[in-house]
Design a protein around this motif. Structure first.
Motif, PDB file in Angstrom:
ATOM      1  N   GLY A  47       0.829  -1.207   0.000  1.00  0.00           N
ATOM      2  CA  GLY A  47       0.000   0.000   0.000  1.00  0.00           C
ATOM      3  C   GLY A  47       0.861   1.253   0.000  1.00  0.00           C
ATOM      4  N   PHE A  48       0.406   2.268   0.730  1.00  0.00           N
ATOM      5  CA  PHE A  48       1.139   3.532   0.750  1.00  0.00           C
ATOM      6  C   PHE A  48       2.062   3.642   1.956  1.00  0.00           C
ATOM      7  N   SER A  49       2.279   2.537   2.667  1.00  0.00           N
ATOM      8  CA  SER A  49       3.176   2.573   3.816  1.00  0.00           C
ATOM      9  C   SER A  49       4.621   2.288   3.416  1.00  0.00           C
ATOM     10  N   MET A  50       4.898   2.314   2.126  1.00  0.00           N
ATOM     11  CA  MET A  50       6.234   1.971   1.656  1.00  0.00           C
ATOM     12  C   MET A  50       7.266   3.005   2.105  1.00  0.00           C
ATOM     13  N   LYS A  51       8.463   2.505   2.355  1.00  0.00           N
ATOM     14  CA  LYS A  51       9.587   3.354   2.763  1.00  0.00           C
ATOM     15  C   LYS A  51      10.566   3.585   1.616  1.00  0.00           C
ATOM     16  N   ARG A  52      10.397   2.810   0.546  1.00  0.00           N
ATOM     17  CA  ARG A  52      11.251   2.923  -0.641  1.00  0.00           C
ATOM     18  C   ARG A  52      10.509   2.280  -1.802  1.00  0.00           C
ATOM     19  N   TRP A  53      10.995   2.513  -2.991  1.00  0.00           N
ATOM     20  CA  TRP A  53      10.413   1.908  -4.183  1.00  0.00           C
ATOM     21  C   TRP A  53      11.137   0.598  -4.428  1.00  0.00           C
ATOM     22  N   GLU A  54      10.402  -0.490  -4.508  1.00  0.00           N
ATOM     23  CA  GLU A  54      10.987  -1.793  -4.777  1.00  0.00           C
ATOM     24  C   GLU A  54      10.653  -2.204  -6.204  1.00  0.00           C
ATOM     25  N   GLU A  55      11.681  -2.294  -7.023  1.00  0.00           N
ATOM     26  CA  GLU A  55      11.450  -2.770  -8.385  1.00  0.00           C
ATOM     27  C   GLU A  55      11.392  -4.284  -8.353  1.00  0.00           C
ATOM     28  N   TRP A  56      10.318  -4.820  -8.909  1.00  0.00           N
ATOM     29  CA  TRP A  56      10.139  -6.260  -8.889  1.00  0.00           C
ATOM     30  C   TRP A  56      11.152  -6.928  -9.800  1.00  0.00           C
ATOM     31  N   LYS A  57      11.850  -7.913  -9.263  1.00  0.00           N
ATOM     32  CA  LYS A  57      12.802  -8.698 -10.056  1.00  0.00           C
ATOM     33  C   LYS A  57      12.016  -9.635 -10.960  1.00  0.00           C
ATOM     34  N   LYS A  58      12.439  -9.701 -12.205  1.00  0.00           N
ATOM     35  CA  LYS A  58      11.746 -10.541 -13.175  1.00  0.00           C
ATOM     36  C   LYS A  58      12.738 -11.556 -13.735  1.00  0.00           C
ATOM     37  N   PRO A  59      12.551 -12.845 -13.400  1.00  0.00           N
ATOM     38  CA  PRO A  59      13.447 -13.850 -13.974  1.00  0.00           C
ATOM     39  C   PRO A  59      13.249 -13.923 -15.491  1.00  0.00           C
ATOM     40  N   PRO A  60      14.189 -14.527 -16.187  1.00  0.00           N
ATOM     41  CA  PRO A  60      14.121 -14.563 -17.657  1.00  0.00           C
ATOM     42  C   PRO A  60      12.797 -15.074 -18.210  1.00  0.00           C
ATOM     43  N   GLU A  61      12.199 -16.086 -17.581  1.00  0.00           N
ATOM     44  CA  GLU A  61      10.946 -16.621 -18.125  1.00  0.00           C
ATOM     45  C   GLU A  61       9.804 -15.603 -17.999  1.00  0.00           C
ATOM     46  N   ILE A  62       9.821 -14.778 -16.963  1.00  0.00           N
ATOM     47  CA  ILE A  62       8.791 -13.748 -16.802  1.00  0.00           C
ATOM     48  C   ILE A  62       9.078 -12.571 -17.736  1.00  0.00           C
ATOM     49  N   GLN A  63      10.341 -12.223 -17.930  1.00  0.00           N
ATOM     50  CA  GLN A  63      10.686 -11.183 -18.902  1.00  0.00           C
ATOM     51  C   GLN A  63      10.204 -11.591 -20.291  1.00  0.00           C
ATOM     52  N   LYS A  64      10.338 -12.873 -20.605  1.00  0.00           N
ATOM     53  CA  LYS A  64       9.886 -13.392 -21.901  1.00  0.00           C
ATOM     54  C   LYS A  64       8.367 -13.256 -22.026  1.00  0.00           C
ATOM     55  N   GLU A  65       7.643 -13.562 -20.952  1.00  0.00           N
ATOM     56  CA  GLU A  65       6.179 -13.416 -20.955  1.00  0.00           C
ATOM     57  C   GLU A  65       5.783 -11.947 -21.120  1.00  0.00           C
ATOM     58  N   MET A  66       6.489 -11.058 -20.440  1.00  0.00           N
ATOM     59  CA  MET A  66       6.179  -9.630 -20.553  1.00  0.00           C
ATOM     60  C   MET A  66       6.445  -9.124 -21.963  1.00  0.00           C
ATOM     61  N   GLN A  67       7.522  -9.584 -22.580  1.00  0.00           N
ATOM     62  CA  GLN A  67       7.816  -9.193 -23.956  1.00  0.00           C
ATOM     63  C   GLN A  67       6.733  -9.715 -24.891  1.00  0.00           C
ATOM     64  N   ALA A  68       6.229 -10.923 -24.623  1.00  0.00           N
ATOM     65  CA  ALA A  68       5.148 -11.486 -25.444  1.00  0.00           C
ATOM     66  C   ALA A  68       3.887 -10.632 -25.327  1.00  0.00           C
ATOM     67  N   ILE A  69       3.601 -10.136 -24.118  1.00  0.00           N
ATOM     68  CA  ILE A  69       2.441  -9.247 -23.928  1.00  0.00           C
ATOM     69  C   ILE A  69       2.609  -7.986 -24.769  1.00  0.00           C
ATOM     70  N   LEU A  70       3.791  -7.397 -24.731  1.00  0.00           N
ATOM     71  CA  LEU A  70       4.040  -6.184 -25.529  1.00  0.00           C
ATOM     72  C   LEU A  70       3.922  -6.480 -27.020  1.00  0.00           C
ATOM     73  N   ASN A  71       4.493  -7.589 -27.460  1.00  0.00           N
ATOM     74  CA  ASN A  71       4.427  -7.949 -28.883  1.00  0.00           C
ATOM     75  C   ASN A  71       3.000  -8.230 -29.328  1.00  0.00           C
ATOM     76  N   ASP A  72       2.251  -8.976 -28.496  1.00  0.00           N
ATOM     77  CA  ASP A  72       0.856  -9.300 -28.828  1.00  0.00           C
ATOM     78  C   ASP A  72       0.011  -8.046 -28.996  1.00  0.00           C
ATOM     79  N   ASN A  73       0.361  -6.999 -28.265  1.00  0.00           N
ATOM     80  CA  ASN A  73      -0.425  -5.762 -28.292  1.00  0.00           C
ATOM     81  C   ASN A  73       0.251  -4.676 -29.107  1.00  0.00           C
ATOM     82  N   ARG A  74       1.240  -5.079 -29.915  1.00  0.00           N
ATOM     83  CA  ARG A  74       1.978  -4.170 -30.802  1.00  0.00           C
ATOM     84  C   ARG A  74       2.580  -2.982 -30.065  1.00  0.00           C
ATOM     85  N   LEU A  75       3.174  -3.289 -28.890  1.00  0.00           N
ATOM     86  CA  LEU A  75       3.798  -2.244 -28.075  1.00  0.00           C
ATOM     87  C   LEU A  75       5.299  -2.423 -27.972  1.00  0.00           C
ATOM     88  N   GLY A  76       5.822  -3.539 -28.405  1.00  0.00           N
ATOM     89  CA  GLY A  76       7.243  -3.783 -28.222  1.00  0.00           C
ATOM     90  C   GLY A  76       7.932  -4.252 -29.467  1.00  0.00           C
TER      91      GLY A  76
END
Length: 76
Positions: A47-76
C-alpha cells in the motif's frame, strides 16, 4: 490502478525520479496470467506505507512473458 497510485506517491516522495502512466487496454491472455501469478506468488502490496520503491525482479521466463504481452499488443 493501485500500482499507478503507488508509483505517483513514490515520485512525490522522491523514491523514483518520475512516473508516466499509460492507459492501455490489454486483453487477459495466458501471458498476462503467468505474469500475474508470478507477481502474486512472490510479492505483496504494501500500500502507501512503503519506505522505498521496490522494483520487482523478473526472472528470464517472466521477462519473456512480458515481452510477449508487448508484442501481442503491438507495443514492443
Amino acid at each position: 490502478i493501485v500500482m499507478n497510485g503507488r508509483a505517483e506517491y513514490a515520485a512525490e516522495q522522491n523514491f523514483i525520479k518520475q512516473v508516466r502512466i499509460l492507459k492501455l487496454n490489454i486483453p487477459h491472455s495466458n501471458h498476462v496470467e503467468k505474469v500475474e501469478r508470478y507477481i502474486n506468488d512472490h510479492y505483496s502490496d504494501p500500500g502507501f506505507s512503503m519506505k522505498r520503491w521496490e522494483e520487482w525482479k523478473k526472472p528470464p521466463e517472466i521477462q519473456k512473458e512480458m515481452q510477449a504481452i508487448l508484442n501481442d499488443n503491438r507495443l514492443g
